[in-house]
Motif scaffolding. Structure first.
Motif, PDB file in Angstrom:
ATOM      1  N   GLN A  34       0.849  -1.192   0.000  1.00 43.39           N
ATOM      2  CA  GLN A  34       0.000   0.000   0.000  1.00 43.39           C
ATOM      3  C   GLN A  34       0.885   1.242   0.000  1.00 43.39           C
ATOM      4  N   TRP A  35       0.597   2.171  -0.890  1.00 44.08           N
ATOM      5  CA  TRP A  35       1.363   3.411  -0.909  1.00 44.08           C
ATOM      6  C   TRP A  35       0.604   4.507  -1.651  1.00 44.08           C
ATOM      7  N   GLU A  36       1.078   5.718  -1.467  1.00 49.04           N
ATOM      8  CA  GLU A  36       0.564   6.893  -2.174  1.00 49.04           C
ATOM      9  C   GLU A  36       1.726   7.583  -2.873  1.00 49.04           C
ATOM     10  N   GLY A  37       1.434   8.295  -3.932  1.00 55.31           N
ATOM     11  CA  GLY A  37       2.494   9.009  -4.623  1.00 55.31           C
ATOM     12  C   GLY A  37       1.951   9.794  -5.795  1.00 55.31           C
ATOM     13  N   ARG A  38       2.831  10.053  -6.739  1.00 56.60           N
ATOM     14  CA  ARG A  38       2.453  10.780  -7.945  1.00 56.60           C
ATOM     15  C   ARG A  38       3.018  10.041  -9.151  1.00 56.60           C
ATOM     16  N   THR A  39       2.372  10.246 -10.285  1.00 52.13           N
ATOM     17  CA  THR A  39       2.820   9.605 -11.517  1.00 52.13           C
ATOM     18  C   THR A  39       2.756  10.595 -12.677  1.00 52.13           C
ATOM     19  N   VAL A  40       3.618  10.351 -13.638  1.00 56.72           N
ATOM     20  CA  VAL A  40       3.475  10.962 -14.964  1.00 56.72           C
ATOM     21  C   VAL A  40       3.235   9.808 -15.917  1.00 56.72           C
ATOM     22  N   THR A  41       2.096   9.841 -16.606  1.00 55.21           N
ATOM     23  CA  THR A  41       1.689   8.744 -17.479  1.00 55.21           C
ATOM     24  C   THR A  41       1.597   9.229 -18.918  1.00 55.21           C
ATOM     25  N   TYR A  42       2.251   8.496 -19.803  1.00 51.12           N
ATOM     26  CA  TYR A  42       2.174   8.769 -21.236  1.00 51.12           C
ATOM     27  C   TYR A  42       1.322   7.669 -21.878  1.00 51.12           C
ATOM     28  N   ASP A  43       0.155   8.050 -22.380  1.00 49.01           N
ATOM     29  CA  ASP A  43      -0.703   7.143 -23.125  1.00 49.01           C
ATOM     30  C   ASP A  43      -0.355   7.346 -24.599  1.00 49.01           C
ATOM     31  N   HIS A  44       0.408   6.410 -25.155  1.00 50.49           N
ATOM     32  CA  HIS A  44       0.939   6.614 -26.493  1.00 50.49           C
ATOM     33  C   HIS A  44      -0.155   6.546 -27.567  1.00 50.49           C
ATOM     34  N   GLY A  45      -1.167   5.709 -27.344  1.00 40.09           N
ATOM     35  CA  GLY A  45      -2.245   5.609 -28.321  1.00 40.09           C
ATOM     36  C   GLY A  45      -3.082   6.868 -28.386  1.00 40.09           C
ATOM     37  N   THR A  51      -0.241  14.113 -15.405  1.00 40.51           N
ATOM     38  CA  THR A  51       0.389  14.056 -14.082  1.00 40.51           C
ATOM     39  C   THR A  51      -0.726  13.847 -13.067  1.00 40.51           C
ATOM     40  N   SER A  52      -0.579  12.833 -12.230  1.00 37.77           N
ATOM     41  CA  SER A  52      -1.669  12.449 -11.326  1.00 37.77           C
ATOM     42  C   SER A  52      -1.139  12.070  -9.960  1.00 37.77           C
ATOM     43  N   SER A  53      -2.011  12.206  -8.982  1.00 36.68           N
ATOM     44  CA  SER A  53      -1.755  11.558  -7.699  1.00 36.68           C
ATOM     45  C   SER A  53      -2.283  10.133  -7.803  1.00 36.68           C
ATOM     46  N   GLY A 155      10.001  -2.817 -16.315  1.00 41.10           N
ATOM     47  CA  GLY A 155       9.895  -2.011 -15.108  1.00 41.10           C
ATOM     48  C   GLY A 155      11.215  -1.887 -14.397  1.00 41.10           C
ATOM     49  N   SER A 156      11.355  -0.815 -13.624  1.00 42.32           N
ATOM     50  CA  SER A 156      12.545  -0.644 -12.794  1.00 42.32           C
ATOM     51  C   SER A 156      12.118  -0.260 -11.380  1.00 42.32           C
ATOM     52  N   PHE A 157      12.937  -0.674 -10.409  1.00 40.56           N
ATOM     53  CA  PHE A 157      12.588  -0.561  -8.993  1.00 40.56           C
ATOM     54  C   PHE A 157      13.827  -0.208  -8.194  1.00 40.56           C
ATOM     55  N   SER A 158      13.630   0.540  -7.106  1.00 35.44           N
ATOM     56  CA  SER A 158      14.763   0.838  -6.231  1.00 35.44           C
ATOM     57  C   SER A 158      15.239  -0.464  -5.602  1.00 35.44           C
ATOM     58  N   LEU A 159      16.548  -0.600  -5.489  1.00 36.91           N
ATOM     59  CA  LEU A 159      17.112  -1.866  -5.026  1.00 36.91           C
ATOM     60  C   LEU A 159      16.879  -2.083  -3.537  1.00 36.91           C
ATOM     61  N   LYS A 160      16.896  -1.016  -2.755  1.00 32.99           N
ATOM     62  CA  LYS A 160      16.828  -1.156  -1.297  1.00 32.99           C
ATOM     63  C   LYS A 160      15.418  -1.473  -0.804  1.00 32.99           C
ATOM     64  N   HIS A 161      14.415  -0.727  -1.279  1.00 37.15           N
ATOM     65  CA  HIS A 161      13.051  -0.884  -0.765  1.00 37.15           C
ATOM     66  C   HIS A 161      12.068  -1.386  -1.824  1.00 37.15           C
ATOM     67  N   CYS A 162      12.537  -1.645  -3.042  1.00 34.94           N
ATOM     68  CA  CYS A 162      11.701  -2.178  -4.118  1.00 34.94           C
ATOM     69  C   CYS A 162      10.539  -1.244  -4.457  1.00 34.94           C
ATOM     70  N   VAL A 163      10.792   0.054  -4.416  1.00 33.30           N
ATOM     71  CA  VAL A 163       9.787   1.044  -4.781  1.00 33.30           C
ATOM     72  C   VAL A 163       9.777   1.189  -6.304  1.00 33.30           C
ATOM     73  N   PRO A 164       8.606   1.170  -6.946  1.00 37.14           N
ATOM     74  CA  PRO A 164       8.579   1.312  -8.405  1.00 37.14           C
ATOM     75  C   PRO A 164       9.074   2.680  -8.852  1.00 37.14           C
ATOM     76  N   ILE A 165       9.849   2.684  -9.930  1.00 36.78           N
ATOM     77  CA  ILE A 165      10.387   3.914 -10.503  1.00 36.78           C
ATOM     78  C   ILE A 165       9.705   4.224 -11.830  1.00 36.78           C
ATOM     79  N   TYR A 182       6.884   8.799  -8.565  1.00 40.37           N
ATOM     80  CA  TYR A 182       7.747   9.599  -7.698  1.00 40.37           C
ATOM     81  C   TYR A 182       6.955  10.079  -6.477  1.00 40.37           C
ATOM     82  N   ASP A 183       7.644  10.657  -5.518  1.00 44.80           N
ATOM     83  CA  ASP A 183       7.046  11.166  -4.272  1.00 44.80           C
ATOM     84  C   ASP A 183       6.240  10.086  -3.547  1.00 44.80           C
ATOM     85  N   ILE A 184       6.740   8.882  -3.522  1.00 41.07           N
ATOM     86  CA  ILE A 184       5.998   7.767  -2.930  1.00 41.07           C
ATOM     87  C   ILE A 184       6.202   7.722  -1.408  1.00 41.07           C
TER      88      ILE A 184
END
Length: 200
Positions: A34-45, A51-53, A155-165, A182-184
């Motif tokens: 469970q987490w909260e954060g922000r995203t930048v999403t590119y819908d290519h189609g 930019t979203s929470s 996908g890529s993830f931080s090595l220490k806490h496995c937070v999605p990047i 980001y800002d998770i």
């Protein structure tokens, strides 16, 4: 005897080399449930960038995206997407008109966690940043023929806490998304985050 000794040495060398290679491959980690954060999403189609929470709950398979409204973007529509995968329901709310659409989730858009799939392949480790401000990350991928929904996934993830990047999910050329996280912060601050608006 000499040939036998050489053969044994060669076999031991191969086994040792394989052990070293395997030791360098990190184990598949588990992202926070469970987490909260922000995203930048590119819908290519749709040729759209948002930019979203985001509020994410893997334990109940649900996620909420709320677009950050840009008042300078004239004529642009901003949305909130509440997706309840276990119930197979998606709510889409126009943040300007407050109109709400409720409907089922498309089959190939079924739940996939913002984590590393079980049979994903490790690609490499890399460092983000420079000098004393760095994060070590791991990169993983899965081809479409292995993915449960037929998506090609990276996908890529931080090595220490496995937070999605970041992640790239592609079903076809017109149905693909690149998303940066980001800002998770771990945990969910609003207990009502997954309750749909009353007008829905």
């Amino acid at each position: 005897k000499l040939n036998y000794s050489i053969m044994n040495f060669a076999i031991l060398a191969v086994v040792a080399a394989a052990a070293i290679v395997n030791a360098q491959i990190p184990a598949r980690c588990s992202t926070p449930a469970q987490w909260e954060g922000r995203t930048v999403t590119y819908d290519h189609g749709a040729n759209r960038r948002d930019t979203s929470s985001v509020v994410y709950d893997a334990s109940q398979e649900r996620v909420r995206f709320t677009d950050e409204v840009d008042t300078s973007a004239s004529g642009r529509t901003f949305y909130e997407h509440l997706v309840l995968y276990k119930e197979n329901i998606q709510y889409t709310v126009d943040l300007t008109t407050k109109q709400c659409k409720k409907g089922p989730i498309e089959g190939h858009h079924a739940w996939h966690a913002f984590g590393i799939p079980e049979n994903a392949t490790f690609n490499r480790e890399f460092t983000i940043g420079a000098l004393d401000e760095t994060i070590t990350s791991s990169s993983w991928s899965m081809p479409a023929y292995q993915h449960p929904q037929g998506w090609e996934w990276h996908g890529s993830f931080s090595l220490k806490h496995c937070v999605p990047i970041d992640e790239v999910v592609a079903y076809n050329v017109s149905d693909s998304i690149t998303r940066h996280f980001y800002d998770i912060t771990v945990g969910i601050s609003d207990p009502n985050a997954f309750i749909p608006p009353s007008y829905c």
